[in-house]
Design a protein around this motif. Structure first.
Motif, mmCIF file in Angstrom:
data_model
loop_
_atom_site.group_PDB
_atom_site.id
_atom_site.type_symbol
_atom_site.label_atom_id
_atom_site.label_comp_id
_atom_site.label_asym_id
_atom_site.label_seq_id
_atom_site.Cartn_x
_atom_site.Cartn_y
_atom_site.Cartn_z
ATOM 1 N N MET A 25 27.103 61.925 86.902
ATOM 2 C CA MET A 25 27.543 60.757 85.980
ATOM 3 C C MET A 25 27.336 59.446 86.104
ATOM 4 N N LYS A 26 27.625 58.962 87.331
ATOM 5 C CA LYS A 26 27.491 57.466 87.648
ATOM 6 C C LYS A 26 25.929 57.214 87.669
ATOM 7 N N PRO A 27 25.013 57.764 87.887
ATOM 8 C CA PRO A 27 23.425 57.288 87.617
ATOM 9 C C PRO A 27 23.558 57.034 86.021
ATOM 10 N N ILE A 28 24.033 58.033 85.238
ATOM 11 C CA ILE A 28 23.867 57.860 83.823
ATOM 12 C C ILE A 28 24.630 56.416 83.426
ATOM 13 N N VAL A 29 25.723 56.249 83.907
ATOM 14 C CA VAL A 29 26.418 54.852 83.388
ATOM 15 C C VAL A 29 25.648 53.700 84.193
ATOM 16 N N ASP A 30 24.967 54.081 85.236
ATOM 17 C CA ASP A 30 24.418 52.761 85.788
ATOM 18 C C ASP A 30 23.146 52.242 85.041
ATOM 19 N N VAL A 31 22.464 53.568 84.579
ATOM 20 C CA VAL A 31 21.152 53.227 84.017
ATOM 21 C C VAL A 31 21.604 52.730 82.590
ATOM 22 N N LEU A 32 22.639 53.236 81.846
ATOM 23 C CA LEU A 32 23.123 52.663 80.904
ATOM 24 C C LEU A 32 23.315 51.147 80.609
ATOM 25 N N CYS A 33 24.232 50.556 81.713
ATOM 26 C CA CYS A 33 24.401 49.461 82.142
ATOM 27 C C CYS A 33 23.135 48.492 81.923
ATOM 28 N N LEU A 34 21.979 48.949 82.803
ATOM 29 C CA LEU A 34 20.961 48.233 82.934
ATOM 30 C C LEU A 34 20.330 48.213 81.246
ATOM 31 N N ALA A 35 20.293 49.185 80.739
ATOM 32 C CA ALA A 35 19.755 49.262 79.293
ATOM 33 C C ALA A 35 20.208 48.345 78.483
ATOM 34 N N THR A 36 21.519 48.301 78.435
ATOM 35 C CA THR A 36 22.393 47.640 77.433
ATOM 36 C C THR A 36 22.227 45.932 77.885
ATOM 37 N N SER A 37 22.285 45.867 79.303
ATOM 38 C CA SER A 37 22.064 44.314 79.594
ATOM 39 C C SER A 37 20.809 43.680 79.471
ATOM 40 N N LEU A 38 19.788 44.698 79.406
ATOM 41 C CA LEU A 38 18.361 44.314 78.925
ATOM 42 C C LEU A 38 18.206 44.002 77.565
ATOM 43 N N ALA A 39 19.052 45.070 76.918
ATOM 44 C CA ALA A 39 19.131 45.077 75.216
ATOM 45 C C ALA A 39 19.735 43.773 74.751
ATOM 46 N N CYS A 40 20.561 43.272 75.426
ATOM 47 C CA CYS A 40 21.492 42.121 75.065
ATOM 48 C C CYS A 40 20.649 40.884 75.327
ATOM 49 N N ALA A 41 19.950 40.694 76.522
ATOM 50 C CA ALA A 41 18.887 39.653 76.902
ATOM 51 C C ALA A 41 18.015 39.329 76.076
ATOM 52 N N ARG A 58 20.462 26.460 71.772
ATOM 53 C CA ARG A 58 20.208 26.483 72.846
ATOM 54 C C ARG A 58 21.219 27.362 73.717
ATOM 55 N N LEU A 59 22.574 27.663 73.248
ATOM 56 C CA LEU A 59 23.622 28.410 73.981
ATOM 57 C C LEU A 59 23.043 30.021 74.020
ATOM 58 N N LEU A 60 22.291 30.446 72.865
ATOM 59 C CA LEU A 60 21.634 31.809 72.927
ATOM 60 C C LEU A 60 20.849 32.037 74.114
ATOM 61 N N MET A 61 20.087 30.777 74.263
ATOM 62 C CA MET A 61 19.334 30.984 75.405
ATOM 63 C C MET A 61 19.852 30.926 76.836
ATOM 64 N N TRP A 62 20.917 30.292 77.026
ATOM 65 C CA TRP A 62 21.640 30.485 78.177
ATOM 66 C C TRP A 62 22.279 31.928 78.348
ATOM 67 N N ALA A 63 22.750 32.252 76.944
ATOM 68 C CA ALA A 63 23.632 33.711 77.293
ATOM 69 C C ALA A 63 22.480 34.673 77.594
ATOM 70 N N GLY A 64 21.122 34.511 76.959
ATOM 71 C CA GLY A 64 20.149 35.338 77.156
ATOM 72 C C GLY A 64 19.681 35.378 78.508
ATOM 73 N N LEU A 65 19.535 34.481 79.151
ATOM 74 C CA LEU A 65 19.194 34.155 80.586
ATOM 75 C C LEU A 65 20.345 34.951 81.540
ATOM 76 N N CYS A 66 21.509 34.718 81.131
ATOM 77 C CA CYS A 66 22.801 34.987 81.756
ATOM 78 C C CYS A 66 22.657 36.698 81.864
ATOM 79 N N PHE A 67 22.404 37.278 80.641
ATOM 80 C CA PHE A 67 22.180 38.723 80.546
ATOM 81 C C PHE A 67 21.103 39.399 81.155
ATOM 82 N N ALA A 68 20.037 38.495 81.197
ATOM 83 C CA ALA A 68 18.847 39.085 82.049
ATOM 84 C C ALA A 68 19.046 39.082 83.397
ATOM 85 N N LEU A 69 19.856 38.015 83.910
ATOM 86 C CA LEU A 69 20.320 37.851 85.418
ATOM 87 C C LEU A 69 21.326 39.216 85.591
ATOM 88 N N PHE A 70 22.080 39.459 84.804
ATOM 89 C CA PHE A 70 23.163 40.855 84.873
ATOM 90 C C PHE A 70 21.891 42.087 85.050
#
Lengths: 85, 88
Positions: A1-17, A30-42
């Motif tokens: 289960m953990k691999p699935i959760v890890d991949v989903l975390c990656l997918a959702t953080s990428l989608a948010c970015a 500009r706040l959207l840019m900072w938030a997008g960069l934050c999630f890209a780094l996540f």
């Protein structure tokens, strides 16, 4: 289960970015840019997590997977302070 | 003086930073009453609490999957918030 959760975390953080940066491109808030960069780094932190757990399982990359997330938090805090009004 | 382990320092930094971000969004929520900020504030509060979860449970424990699930829920909240805002 953990691999699935890890991949989903990656997918959702990428989608948010992606959504945040796309909204920044449309609205110019500009706040959207900072938030997008934050999630890209996540997302980058999640990539390092996957590498740590499944590629280099014998090594410890726990510090390296936190560093992108710390940078993301720093960027978003900066954005909130600078653009929050 | 014993040097502070770097991992513990970064984990504490993340916990505090995410909490500060949640508080910023809570302030925006109070001003605008926009549910986008409510969801963002909740998401970052959850992310902050996951750092406490890792502290209690540990990264390598079998139960750490629940902390990662909480992190996934936080990201999902952000995603839902953005999609919801774009539809309005």
């Amino acid at each position: 289960m953990k691999p699935i959760v890890d991949v989903l975390c990656l997918a959702t953080s990428l989608a948010c970015a992606f959504l945040l940066l796309r909204s920044f491109r449309r609205n110019g808030v500009r706040l959207l840019m900072w938030a997008g960069l934050c999630f890209a780094l996540f997302a980058l932190g999640n990539v390092v997590l996957l590498i740590d757990e499944f590629v280099y399982a014998d090594s410890d990359l726990s510090t390296w997977r936190k560093i992108p997330m710390v940078l993301g938090v720093l960027l978003l805090v900066h954005g909130l302070v600078a653009e929050g009004e | 003086m014993t040097p502070l382990p770097l991992n513990a320092f970064l984990q504490g930094f993340l916990c505090m930073g995410q909490l500060v971000i949640a508080l910023f969004f809570a302030r925006f929520l109070r001003k605008t009453r926009d549910r986008l900020f409510l969801l963002f504030a909740l998401a970052f509060l959850i992310l902050s609490l996951t750092q406490v979860g890792f502290l209690v449970i540990g990264f390598s424990s079998e139960r750490s999957v629940f902390v990662y699930l909480a992190r996934l829920c936080a990201y999902a909240l952000i995603f839902v918030a953005i999609v919801d805002k774009n539809r309005r």
